[in-house]
Scaffold this motif. Structure first.
Motif, PDB file in Angstrom:
ATOM      1  N   VAL A 151       0.749  -1.405  -0.570  1.00 42.31           N
ATOM      2  CA  VAL A 151      -0.193   0.110   0.041  1.00 42.31           C
ATOM      3  C   VAL A 151       1.104   1.195  -0.115  1.00 42.31           C
ATOM      4  O   VAL A 151       1.725   1.333   0.663  1.00 42.31           O
ATOM      5  CB  VAL A 151      -1.249   0.203   1.488  1.00 42.31           C
ATOM      6  N   LEU A 152       0.705   1.977  -1.075  1.00 44.64           N
ATOM      7  CA  LEU A 152       1.521   2.972  -1.268  1.00 44.64           C
ATOM      8  C   LEU A 152       0.542   4.344  -0.818  1.00 44.64           C
ATOM      9  O   LEU A 152       0.296   4.815  -1.777  1.00 44.64           O
ATOM     10  CB  LEU A 152       2.457   3.021  -2.288  1.00 44.64           C
ATOM     11  N   VAL A 153       1.115   5.026   0.151  1.00 44.93           N
ATOM     12  CA  VAL A 153       1.034   6.489   0.445  1.00 44.93           C
ATOM     13  C   VAL A 153       1.430   7.604  -0.201  1.00 44.93           C
ATOM     14  O   VAL A 153       2.479   8.126   0.906  1.00 44.93           O
ATOM     15  CB  VAL A 153       0.592   6.274   2.102  1.00 44.93           C
ATOM     16  N   GLN A 154       0.655   8.193  -0.714  1.00 45.56           N
ATOM     17  CA  GLN A 154       1.738   9.515  -1.354  1.00 45.56           C
ATOM     18  C   GLN A 154       0.926  10.949  -1.212  1.00 45.56           C
ATOM     19  O   GLN A 154      -0.385  10.513  -1.636  1.00 45.56           O
ATOM     20  CB  GLN A 154       2.353   9.367  -2.315  1.00 45.56           C
ATOM     21  N   GLN A 211      -2.297   6.684   9.468  1.00 46.76           N
ATOM     22  CA  GLN A 211      -4.076   6.443   9.230  1.00 46.76           C
ATOM     23  C   GLN A 211      -4.440   5.918   7.689  1.00 46.76           C
ATOM     24  O   GLN A 211      -5.640   5.217   7.657  1.00 46.76           O
ATOM     25  CB  GLN A 211      -4.821   7.487   9.653  1.00 46.76           C
ATOM     26  N   ASN A 212      -4.946   6.701   7.008  1.00 45.95           N
ATOM     27  CA  ASN A 212      -5.348   6.545   5.559  1.00 45.95           C
ATOM     28  C   ASN A 212      -5.526   5.310   4.845  1.00 45.95           C
ATOM     29  O   ASN A 212      -5.505   4.785   5.144  1.00 45.95           O
ATOM     30  CB  ASN A 212      -4.666   7.878   4.638  1.00 45.95           C
ATOM     31  N   GLY A 213      -3.669   4.802   5.135  1.00 50.69           N
ATOM     32  CA  GLY A 213      -3.057   4.008   4.644  1.00 50.69           C
ATOM     33  C   GLY A 213      -3.884   2.344   5.528  1.00 50.69           C
ATOM     34  O   GLY A 213      -4.514   1.197   4.954  1.00 50.69           O
ATOM     35  N   VAL A 252       5.807  -3.770 -10.966  1.00 51.02           N
ATOM     36  CA  VAL A 252       5.143  -4.579  -9.244  1.00 51.02           C
ATOM     37  C   VAL A 252       3.768  -3.360  -8.512  1.00 51.02           C
ATOM     38  O   VAL A 252       3.870  -2.383  -8.857  1.00 51.02           O
ATOM     39  CB  VAL A 252       6.304  -3.652  -8.265  1.00 51.02           C
ATOM     40  N   PRO A 253       2.746  -4.433  -8.616  1.00 50.60           N
ATOM     41  CA  PRO A 253       1.621  -4.469  -8.262  1.00 50.60           C
ATOM     42  C   PRO A 253       1.339  -4.035  -6.768  1.00 50.60           C
ATOM     43  O   PRO A 253       2.133  -3.921  -5.972  1.00 50.60           O
ATOM     44  CB  PRO A 253       0.712  -5.736  -7.626  1.00 50.60           C
ATOM     45  N   HIS A 254       0.597  -2.705  -6.350  1.00 47.61           N
ATOM     46  CA  HIS A 254       0.345  -1.561  -5.387  1.00 47.61           C
ATOM     47  C   HIS A 254      -0.240  -1.199  -5.250  1.00 47.61           C
ATOM     48  O   HIS A 254      -1.239  -0.729  -6.693  1.00 47.61           O
ATOM     49  CB  HIS A 254       1.600  -0.799  -4.790  1.00 47.61           C
TER      50      HIS A 254
END
Length: 229
Positions: free
Chosen positions: A51-54, A89-91, A73-75
């Motif tokens: 899980v990429l949070v940006q 928190q969002n992740g 790469v799956p994310h």
């Protein structure tokens, strides 16, 4: 390990201010590849869901870089918050929305700017957390240390009593989610401090001196030197 589902939340909201660069540091290149891609690839194993949070303002940049570098790469992408705390928190909310039983989920949280995290640390973290519940890699300091009091007075610390904390910091999902249900506090410098505040002890495991966080321009030079030797 097969009974647990594993996630990593990679927090990637840097601006590059300490890099003296207009380009966010996670997009700076290491050996012609954005360092964030090196970080994500490190977790692309062992059935770890990434899980990429940006920051939403970086979405177009990231999409363009993925196309340019044929990065597949799956994310899952999640919008970042105003602080690291809010981004995690969002992740977590994203994971909770996709998992019915948090008791069978393990979550690591990792800095996007730590591209040299080893497979050994990743696997060891997920193994140890099953018994320890909250696991953090750390290394000894090679430097002498001093602490400054509120009055400005400083004194030496015993170096052998101090550890330098790294990521990934790994937890049972329900413990991490409950901890992050608290209000934001400026004293929360990492996930361990949030979980500790909620009443859970933190267990340290051996980190790696190469697991550096890219922060200053010299770090890029060091990183490329390592990659080319």
């Amino acid at each position: 390990m097969s009974d647990f589902k594993k996630y990593v939340i990679i927090v990637s909201g840097g601006t590059g201010s300490r890099m003296n660069s207009a380009t966010p540091k996670q997009f700076l290149e290491l050996n012609k590849v954005p360092l964030l891609m090196h970080t994500i690839r490190a977790f692309n194993a062992s059935d770890i869901h990434i899980v990429l949070v940006q920051n939403d303002t970086h979405a177009d940049i990231w999409a363009s870089l993925c196309t340019k570098h044929q990065f597949d790469v799956p994310h899952s992408l999640v919008s970042g918050g105003k602080t690291r705390f809010h981004s995690v928190q969002n992740g977590l909310r994203f994971i909770v929305e996709n998992e019915a039983d948090l008791g069978s989920v393990l979550i690591a949280v990792h800095d996007g700017a730590r591209p040299f995290v080893s497979k050994k640390i990743i696997e060891h973290s997920f193994q140890e957390v099953i018994d320890k519940k909250a696991v953090v890699p750390a290394i000894e300091s090679r430097d002498s240390l001093r602490i400054i009091s509120d009055g400005g007075i400083n004194k030496a610390l015993k170096r052998e009593k101090v550890r330098l904390v790294q990521t990934p910091q790994t937890f049972f999902a329900n413990i991490l989610y409950d901890a992050y249900a608290s209000d934001y506090n400026a004293e929360f410098t990492d996930d361990a401090s949030v979980v500790e505040k909620s009443g859970y002890p933190i267990h340290l495991i051996e980190g790696d001196i190469r697991n550096i966080k890219i922060t200053y321009p010299i770090d890029i030079a060091i990183a490329e030197s390592w990659m080319n030797n």
